[in-house]
Design a protein around this motif. Structure first.
Motif, PDB file in Angstrom:
ATOM      1  N   ALA A   1       1.235-104.205 -38.643  1.00 36.95           N
ATOM      2  CA  ALA A   1       2.444-103.805 -37.925  1.00 36.95           C
ATOM      3  C   ALA A   1       2.529-102.287 -37.797  1.00 36.95           C
ATOM      4  CB  ALA A   1       3.684-104.350 -38.637  1.00 36.95           C
ATOM      5  N   TRP A   2       2.227-101.579 -38.898  1.00 39.35           N
ATOM      6  CA  TRP A   2       2.235-100.114 -38.853  1.00 39.35           C
ATOM      7  C   TRP A   2       1.148 -99.584 -37.905  1.00 39.35           C
ATOM      8  CZ3 TRP A   2       6.238 -97.539 -40.018  1.00 39.35           C
ATOM      9  CH2 TRP A   2       7.086 -97.904 -41.069  1.00 39.35           C
ATOM     10  N   LEU A   3      -0.009-100.253 -37.887  1.00 36.17           N
ATOM     11  CA  LEU A   3      -1.080 -99.840 -36.978  1.00 36.17           C
ATOM     12  C   LEU A   3      -0.625 -99.959 -35.530  1.00 36.17           C
ATOM     13  CD1 LEU A   3      -4.004 -99.009 -36.403  1.00 36.17           C
ATOM     14  CD2 LEU A   3      -4.640-101.430 -36.567  1.00 36.17           C
ATOM     15  N   ALA A   4       0.006-101.087 -35.185  1.00 36.20           N
ATOM     16  CA  ALA A   4       0.486-101.273 -33.818  1.00 36.20           C
ATOM     17  C   ALA A   4       1.541-100.230 -33.458  1.00 36.20           C
ATOM     18  CB  ALA A   4       1.054-102.681 -33.654  1.00 36.20           C
ATOM     19  N   LEU A   5       2.465 -99.971 -34.397  1.00 38.26           N
ATOM     20  CA  LEU A   5       3.500 -98.970 -34.152  1.00 38.26           C
ATOM     21  C   LEU A   5       2.885 -97.581 -33.988  1.00 38.26           C
ATOM     22  CD1 LEU A   5       6.496 -98.189 -33.994  1.00 38.26           C
ATOM     23  CD2 LEU A   5       6.493 -97.976 -36.490  1.00 38.26           C
ATOM     24  N   GLY A   6       1.904 -97.258 -34.837  1.00 44.87           N
ATOM     25  CA  GLY A   6       1.264 -95.953 -34.745  1.00 44.87           C
ATOM     26  C   GLY A   6       0.523 -95.760 -33.430  1.00 44.87           C
ATOM     27  N   LEU A   7      -0.182 -96.780 -32.974  1.00 43.48           N
ATOM     28  CA  LEU A   7      -0.891 -96.683 -31.690  1.00 43.48           C
ATOM     29  C   LEU A   7       0.087 -96.506 -30.538  1.00 43.48           C
ATOM     30  CD1 LEU A   7      -3.677 -99.389 -32.140  1.00 43.48           C
ATOM     31  CD2 LEU A   7      -3.975 -96.906 -32.022  1.00 43.48           C
ATOM     32  N   ALA A   8       1.210 -97.224 -30.594  1.00 41.73           N
ATOM     33  CA  ALA A   8       2.217 -97.074 -29.545  1.00 41.73           C
ATOM     34  C   ALA A   8       2.795 -95.663 -29.533  1.00 41.73           C
ATOM     35  CB  ALA A   8       3.336 -98.100 -29.747  1.00 41.73           C
ATOM     36  N   ALA A   9       3.102 -95.130 -30.726  1.00 40.89           N
ATOM     37  CA  ALA A   9       3.634 -93.766 -30.816  1.00 40.89           C
ATOM     38  C   ALA A   9       2.622 -92.744 -30.331  1.00 40.89           C
ATOM     39  CB  ALA A   9       4.049 -93.464 -32.255  1.00 40.89           C
ATOM     40  N   LEU A  10       1.332 -92.959 -30.644  1.00 44.72           N
ATOM     41  CA  LEU A  10       0.296 -92.036 -30.199  1.00 44.72           C
ATOM     42  C   LEU A  10       0.179 -92.052 -28.676  1.00 44.72           C
ATOM     43  CD1 LEU A  10      -2.058 -90.120 -30.803  1.00 44.72           C
ATOM     44  CD2 LEU A  10      -3.511 -92.119 -31.093  1.00 44.72           C
ATOM     45  N   CYS A  11       0.227 -93.240 -28.082  1.00 50.98           N
ATOM     46  CA  CYS A  11       0.155 -93.328 -26.615  1.00 50.98           C
ATOM     47  C   CYS A  11       1.326 -92.624 -25.965  1.00 50.98           C
ATOM     48  CB  CYS A  11       0.105 -94.802 -26.191  1.00 50.98           C
ATOM     49  SG  CYS A  11      -1.424 -95.654 -26.610  1.00 50.98           S
ATOM     50  N   VAL A  12       2.527 -92.815 -26.527  1.00 54.97           N
ATOM     51  CA  VAL A  12       3.701 -92.135 -25.979  1.00 54.97           C
ATOM     52  C   VAL A  12       3.556 -90.625 -26.086  1.00 54.97           C
ATOM     53  CG1 VAL A  12       6.175 -91.770 -26.315  1.00 54.97           C
ATOM     54  CG2 VAL A  12       5.240 -94.080 -26.389  1.00 54.97           C
ATOM     55  N   ALA A  13       3.056 -90.159 -27.241  1.00 50.31           N
ATOM     56  CA  ALA A  13       2.882 -88.715 -27.438  1.00 50.31           C
ATOM     57  C   ALA A  13       1.889 -88.143 -26.438  1.00 50.31           C
ATOM     58  CB  ALA A  13       2.418 -88.440 -28.867  1.00 50.31           C
TER      59      ALA A  13
END
Length: 363
Positions: free
Chosen positions: A346-358
């Motif tokens: 779950a944290w991996l998915a959230l981190g990838l989403a945040a990275l894409c947004v950034a």
């Protein structure tokens, strides 16, 4: 298993980030260099500082070393994200030496597991005094983590700090020094307590949930037998290799040439398709040697590591209350590291989403 995972496999992720960027996303229509630098530098700084904080809080030696690796991976990301040949050169030198040092420290921790069936810093206080050579090697590895010259970890961080200092003359070098000092201090503190019995026996906070490292199951446990020679020779050789990486100019020079090709997609493609001896691979490479500033920062980081480690082992006052805000903050961070695979996914998915947004916001 911990030796190749922390010394080799973890660093492959950083290599994958760099390789994917320069091969796929660095061209026209891809991710602009400033967006890549901003996003991954921020990620690297966050990883380095949080990893260092969690490393200092551990008493389980394998978890302590694992969080140290997390912190250093953050520094690797900063070097790769610059993105310049000099930054990648520093990261390459640092990765090579760090792999040797971390593998040596895990091997030495394995000695404790073999002899005592425990990797608990508190429970092992003073019990390993008989393993004096192992203790000296452990402290040497801790000093290498703190980037003591002339270890290659110090040279790699010095090169990374020099590359990161352009435009930010103090911010990123300060992160390098802080992460190195805190992780080195944690390892020094553990080594002084376990192998030399320095200071009073530490006590846990009442009601505090901690991963202690007691009751670990070694693959082979026979405390009565003499310590096998490879269990000390292998870590000693690994630490010697880490020192040679920092002392032999040819090693850093070779990694500098490789970094110059690594960050140039056309030259990299030519080297892969036609071989490394092609004329396209013959170009200027960044300098890769010790500087006065690099040595001084390495010594500063070592001193900053030794000071809190010495203070911690001699501390006799009461532990902070579990209601103290710092204790509550660390407890929250510990709970986020639950050890459950589903939570990490779950944290991996959230981190990838945040990275894409950034990345998108920077384009």
């Amino acid at each position: 298993m911990c030796m190749p995972m922390s010394g080799v496999m973890v660093e492959l992720g950083v290599y994958g980030v760099g390789r994917a960027y320069w091969t796929v996303f660095s061209g026209p229509g891809g991710i602009p260099p400033h967006a890549f630098r901003t996003a991954f530098t921020a990620l690297g700084v966050l990883t380095a500082l949080l990893g260092a904080l969690m490393c200092w809080q551990q008493r389980h030696l394998k978890r302590l070393l694992a969080f140290s690796t997390v912190s250093h991976v953050g520094l690797f990301l900063i070097g790769v994200a610059l993105p310049t040949p000099s930054g990648v050169t520093g990261t390459a030198v640092y990765v090579a030496a760090h792999g040797c040092v971390k593998a040596a420290l895990f091997a030495l921790t394995g000695v404790l597991l073999d002899r005592y069936g425990s990797v608990d810093e508190h429970g092992l206080h003073g019990r390993a005094r008989e393993l004096r050579l192992v203790g000296v090697l452990f402290l040497t590895g801790a000093l290498a983590l703190a980037r003591l010259p002339p270890f290659g970890t110090g040279l790699g961080k010095a090169l990374g700090e020099d590359a990161a200092g352009h435009g930010r003359p103090w911010l990123l070098p300060a992160v390098f020094v802080t992460a190195s000092a805190v992780t080195g201090a944690a390892a020094l503190r553990a080594g002084l307590r376990v192998f030399f019995g320095t200071g009073p026996v530490p006590h846990s906070r009442p009601g505090e949930e901690e991963t202690t490292g007691e009751g670990e199951e070694p693959e082979i446990r026979s405390p009565e037998r003499s310590l096998p020679l490879p269990m000390t020779v292998v870590p000693a050789v690994l630490l010697a290799l880490a020192a040679l990486i920092g002392c032999l100019p040819a090693v850093a020079a070779a990694l500098s040439r490789a970094a110059s090709v690594f960050t140039d997609p056309a030259r990299y493609a030519a080297a892969v398709l036609t071989g490394p001896g092609t004329p396209s691979a013959a170009a200027s490479t960044p300098a890769a040697g010790w500087t006065v500033a690099g040595v001084l920062l390495g010594l500063l980081s070592t001193v900053l590591a030794a000071a809190p480690a010495t203070a911690a082992v001699h501390h006799r006052g009461p532990a902070p209350s579990t209601r103290h805000w710092t204790v509550r903050a660390v407890r929250t961070l510990r709970r986020l590291h639950s050890g459950h695979l589903g939570d990490y996914l779950a944290w991996l998915a959230l981190g990838l989403a945040a990275l894409c947004v950034a990345l998108v916001t920077q384009i």
